[in-house]
Design a protein around this motif. Structure first.
Motif, PDB file in Angstrom:
ATOM      1  N   ASP A  40     -42.474  59.369  32.000  1.00  0.00           N
ATOM      2  CA  ASP A  40     -42.813  58.224  32.856  1.00  0.00           C
ATOM      3  C   ASP A  40     -44.051  58.513  33.695  1.00  0.00           C
ATOM      4  O   ASP A  40     -44.873  57.616  33.937  1.00  0.00           O
ATOM      5  CB  ASP A  40     -41.622  57.882  33.753  1.00  0.00           C
ATOM      6  CG  ASP A  40     -40.478  57.264  32.975  1.00  0.00           C
ATOM      7  OD1 ASP A  40     -40.726  56.777  31.854  1.00  0.00           O
ATOM      8  OD2 ASP A  40     -39.332  57.278  33.470  1.00  0.00           O
ATOM      9  N   VAL A  43     -46.941  58.042  31.442  1.00  0.00           N
ATOM     10  CA  VAL A  43     -47.188  56.611  31.211  1.00  0.00           C
ATOM     11  C   VAL A  43     -48.064  56.049  32.322  1.00  0.00           C
ATOM     12  O   VAL A  43     -49.043  55.317  32.058  1.00  0.00           O
ATOM     13  CB  VAL A  43     -45.855  55.837  31.121  1.00  0.00           C
ATOM     14  CG1 VAL A  43     -46.105  54.325  31.217  1.00  0.00           C
ATOM     15  CG2 VAL A  43     -45.121  56.160  29.824  1.00  0.00           C
ATOM     16  N   LYS A  90     -43.635  54.796  24.198  1.00  0.00           N
ATOM     17  CA  LYS A  90     -42.820  54.035  25.150  1.00  0.00           C
ATOM     18  C   LYS A  90     -43.623  52.946  25.855  1.00  0.00           C
ATOM     19  O   LYS A  90     -43.117  51.845  26.112  1.00  0.00           O
ATOM     20  CB  LYS A  90     -42.193  54.982  26.177  1.00  0.00           C
ATOM     21  CG  LYS A  90     -41.226  54.305  27.137  1.00  0.00           C
ATOM     22  CD  LYS A  90     -40.582  55.312  28.076  1.00  0.00           C
ATOM     23  CE  LYS A  90     -39.590  54.625  29.022  1.00  0.00           C
ATOM     24  NZ  LYS A  90     -38.948  55.590  29.954  1.00  0.00           N
ATOM     25  N   ALA A  91     -44.884  53.258  26.159  1.00  0.00           N
ATOM     26  CA  ALA A  91     -45.699  52.321  26.943  1.00  0.00           C
ATOM     27  C   ALA A  91     -46.305  51.214  26.099  1.00  0.00           C
ATOM     28  O   ALA A  91     -46.747  50.191  26.628  1.00  0.00           O
ATOM     29  CB  ALA A  91     -46.806  53.076  27.664  1.00  0.00           C
ATOM     30  N   TRP A 167     -46.634  50.666  35.491  1.00  0.00           N
ATOM     31  CA  TRP A 167     -46.663  50.103  34.139  1.00  0.00           C
ATOM     32  C   TRP A 167     -45.222  49.889  33.687  1.00  0.00           C
ATOM     33  O   TRP A 167     -44.421  50.822  33.719  1.00  0.00           O
ATOM     34  CB  TRP A 167     -47.382  51.039  33.174  1.00  0.00           C
ATOM     35  CG  TRP A 167     -47.526  50.476  31.785  1.00  0.00           C
ATOM     36  CD1 TRP A 167     -46.724  50.696  30.714  1.00  0.00           C
ATOM     37  CD2 TRP A 167     -48.536  49.572  31.335  1.00  0.00           C
ATOM     38  NE1 TRP A 167     -47.157  50.004  29.615  1.00  0.00           N
ATOM     39  CE2 TRP A 167     -48.286  49.302  29.973  1.00  0.00           C
ATOM     40  CE3 TRP A 167     -49.624  48.968  31.948  1.00  0.00           C
ATOM     41  CZ2 TRP A 167     -49.100  48.448  29.221  1.00  0.00           C
ATOM     42  CZ3 TRP A 167     -50.419  48.125  31.192  1.00  0.00           C
ATOM     43  CH2 TRP A 167     -50.158  47.865  29.852  1.00  0.00           C
ATOM     44  N   CYS A 169     -42.387  49.399  31.027  1.00  0.00           N
ATOM     45  CA  CYS A 169     -42.116  49.695  29.613  1.00  0.00           C
ATOM     46  C   CYS A 169     -40.926  48.865  29.136  1.00  0.00           C
ATOM     47  O   CYS A 169     -39.880  48.832  29.793  1.00  0.00           O
ATOM     48  CB  CYS A 169     -41.796  51.183  29.427  1.00  0.00           C
ATOM     49  SG  CYS A 169     -43.148  52.285  29.866  1.00  0.00           S
ATOM     50  N   ARG A 173     -42.679  45.661  24.223  1.00  0.00           N
ATOM     51  CA  ARG A 173     -44.047  46.126  24.398  1.00  0.00           C
ATOM     52  C   ARG A 173     -44.412  47.238  23.412  1.00  0.00           C
ATOM     53  O   ARG A 173     -45.585  47.515  23.175  1.00  0.00           O
ATOM     54  CB  ARG A 173     -44.238  46.640  25.825  1.00  0.00           C
ATOM     55  CG  ARG A 173     -45.262  45.820  26.593  1.00  0.00           C
ATOM     56  CD  ARG A 173     -45.513  46.354  27.961  1.00  0.00           C
ATOM     57  NE  ARG A 173     -46.552  45.556  28.593  1.00  0.00           N
ATOM     58  CZ  ARG A 173     -46.879  45.615  29.866  1.00  0.00           C
ATOM     59  NH1 ARG A 173     -46.221  46.442  30.660  1.00  0.00           N
ATOM     60  NH2 ARG A 173     -47.834  44.864  30.351  1.00  0.00           N
ATOM     61  N   MET A 174     -43.432  47.898  22.888  1.00  0.00           N
ATOM     62  CA  MET A 174     -43.705  48.966  21.923  1.00  0.00           C
ATOM     63  C   MET A 174     -44.371  48.385  20.673  1.00  0.00           C
ATOM     64  O   MET A 174     -44.017  47.300  20.217  1.00  0.00           O
ATOM     65  CB  MET A 174     -42.407  49.697  21.549  1.00  0.00           C
ATOM     66  CG  MET A 174     -41.863  50.580  22.658  1.00  0.00           C
ATOM     67  SD  MET A 174     -40.232  51.295  22.262  1.00  0.00           S
ATOM     68  CE  MET A 174     -40.644  52.349  20.870  1.00  0.00           C
TER      69      MET A 174
END
Length: 569
Positions: A40, A43, A90-91, A167, A169, A173-174
């Protein structure tokens, strides 16, 4: 698959039991909760590096507007590399993974061609990234901190000094096309490969429930359901399979051990993994040590070993109590060589000597062979507990046929390929693999070598260099050997054999070994000439790929003008 992975990444924060072990000066243990925090944090820092005006992934892949944030990644296997790659997934950022063994010009060209917005690199590679157009930020690993200069003080271009921004996640969004990778470049150039998550199949209630029930039963009755599973990763993360196994580990709650080719044998002993994917060279080195231990068994254990093999106890499952009891009595020293917990040891990427597989099989360990190609979204063939035959890559998992010239042809629907232009279809819809092989009467697939590597002598005889090289397997456990022909008439072996204290010189030792190896080869496969290389083939000098495969065109170019000597003196 995409949603399952996102769910697994979200669950990391509550997991204080599983761990990632890596080296950074010493042994470092990170719980999965700590891994979640590191992901995280990465990210947020990645989000801060996004150029202004980029559309989010919904715009780029959903409506065809704008484009996504593309993050270049390069460096040896490390905890930092793994964290950054998982952060990109992930982001909803696309990673571009470039092999670290390439030259500076090659690296710059690949990042430019793929459109990297920023490049994150291991600090140890700083000297080779001067030609990269995109902004470069560096992360630190044990590879970088080996140098006192590099480890001295934080720098302005350290990735860790980027101020994170918020941001959000989400699974939506992936990206479906989540990464761009490259092949190992054995043919001379690295080929681009777009990695995508498989499309989610529409739900079919009856069939879906039945399939889930079968999968669950197989899972519960296999080693995969154990709570102490441990994966060892030491090959480059630029190699697609290594990252795939990391994602599998996260979804199945399997501990992860990160190592490197220099430490992996030691980490086998210390960390005792039961899951590993490796190139043949490592297994061949381990097999040589196993054979030494077997020869040292006393007379009583030798007699028991003979009975053990005649009764085929070595072929029983690892959970069988008889096999476990015999293993404790016969192989206490052998088991230390590979950690003693080989449930799923896999090899691929290059041919492996059947004698290596036989050595492991004698002590009750199956080395499974896999066969696939980076350009294809599915494994072509894989040996398994049910479909195991020494020397074979198992039974194909997709439609396979053998062409008239021996080439392996596979059928995969165009819709499954991220970029159909990277493969060649025949008129029947089969893909040319460029590999030669055969199917036996029972449907097991055997590989012979690359079609482009076949040497056709002036008498019409065909030589598979990989097969000849495999005969010299003891040499390969020390240093690689490359068999080629410069004149189309005679075979030449190129290899390095170091001087041995109190023994013959390196050149004479090599000559003697080649002479011995020739006795195991057909007349047209015998090596007539040899070139004694001043140094071994390595990743660093560009003669091996990151997965330890020979880069034949480069080796031929490097030694094409070298003076060759006759093997027979």
């Amino acid at each position: 698959m995409k949603r399952q992975l996102f769910k697994a990444l979200e669950a990391l924060a509550d997991n204080h039991d599983n761990e990632v072990v890596h080296r950074d000066g010493g042994r470092v243990r990170r719980t999965w909760a700590e891994l979640a925090h590191d992901i995280d944090q990465a990210v947020g820092r990645l989000a801060a590096l996004r150029p202004e005006g980029l559309e989010g992934p919904e715009g780029a892949e959903g409506r065809g507007e704008g484009r996504v944030f593309q993050v270049g990644l390069i460096g040896p296997t490390s905890y930092a590399w793994m964290v950054l790659d998982l952060a990109c997934v992930k982001a909803g950022f696309r990673s571009i993974a470039v092999p670290e063994f390439l030259t500076g010009r090659e690296i710059a060209d690949l990042f430019r061609e793929a459109g990297a917005d920023v490049v994150l690199a291991d600090r140890s590679l700083a000297g080779r990234l001067t030609e990269v157009d995109a902004p470069v930020r560096y992360f630190r690993s044990r590879h970088a901190t080996r140098s006192a200069t590099l480890a001295a003080s934080p720098a302005d271009d350290d990735f860790d000094r980027v101020d994170a921004v918020a941001w959000t996640c989400t699974a939506d969004r992936m990206l479906d096309h989540y990464s761009t990778g490259y092949s190992s470049g054995t043919s001379g150039t690295a080929k681009r490969i777009d990695l995508t998550f498989p499309a989610e199949e529409p739900a079919r209630p009856g069939r879906h429930l039945l399939r889930l029930a079968v999968q669950y039963y197989r899972y519960r009755t296999s080693f995969w359901s154990r709570k102490d599973n441990r994966l060892l990763v030491f090959m480059p993360f630029s190699h697609l399979q290594q990252r795939a196994f990391v994602r599998l580990a996260l979804m199945r709650r399997i501990d992860i051990v990160l190592s490197d080719p220099l430490r992996c044998v030691a980490d086998l002993v210390v960390e005792k993994p039961n899951i590993m994917v490796s190139v043949p060279m490592i297994y061949e080195a381990l097999a040589a040590r196993i054979e030494q231990k077997l020869q040292q068994l006393d007379a009583r254990r030798q007699a028991v070993l003979g009975l053990y093999l005649r009764l085929r106890i070595n072929r029983l499952g690892n959970r069988n109590p008889v096999k476990r009891l015999c293993g404790r009595y016969l192989f206490p020293t052998v088991r230390k060589i590979y950690g003693g917990r080989a449930d799923y040891f896999v090899t691929g990427s290059a041919p492996i000597d059947p004698r290596t597989l036989t050595t492991f099989h004698r002590v009750g360990v199956r080395i499974y062979e896999g066969y696939g190609q980076s350009e294809l979204p599915r494994i072509i063939s894989m040996s398994s507990e049910r479909d195991f035959r020494i020397g074979s890559v198992g039974k194909p998992r997709i439609p396979v046929r053998i062409a008239a010239d021996g080439e392996i042809m596979v059928r995969i629907d165009r819709a499954e390929l991220a970029d159909p232009s990277v493969v060649t279809y025949d008129q029947d819809g089969y893909i040319h693999t460029g590999d030669l092989g055969h199917l036996d009467a029972d449907g097991f697939l055997f590989l012979h070598g690359r079609k482009d590597d076949v040497i056709v002598l002036d008498n019409g005889k065909k030589v598979f260099p990989a097969r000849v090289e495999t005969v010299f397997h003891e040499l390969k456990t020390r240093h690689a050997i490359c068999v080629t022909s410069f004149d189309g008439k005679r075979l030449t072996a190129i290899a390095h054999w170091p001087d041995e204290p109190g023994g013959p010189g390196g050149r004479e030792a090599l000559r003697g070994y080649l002479t011995e190896g020739n006795t195991h080869l057909a007349d047209h496969e015998k090596v007539t000439l040899f070139v004694s290389a001043p140094e071994p083939f390595t990743v660093e000098n560009g003669l091996l790929t990151g997965t330890r495969k020979l880069r034949r065109p480069r080796i031929r170019a490097a030694y094409g003008e070298a003076e060759a000597e006759r093997v027979d003196g």
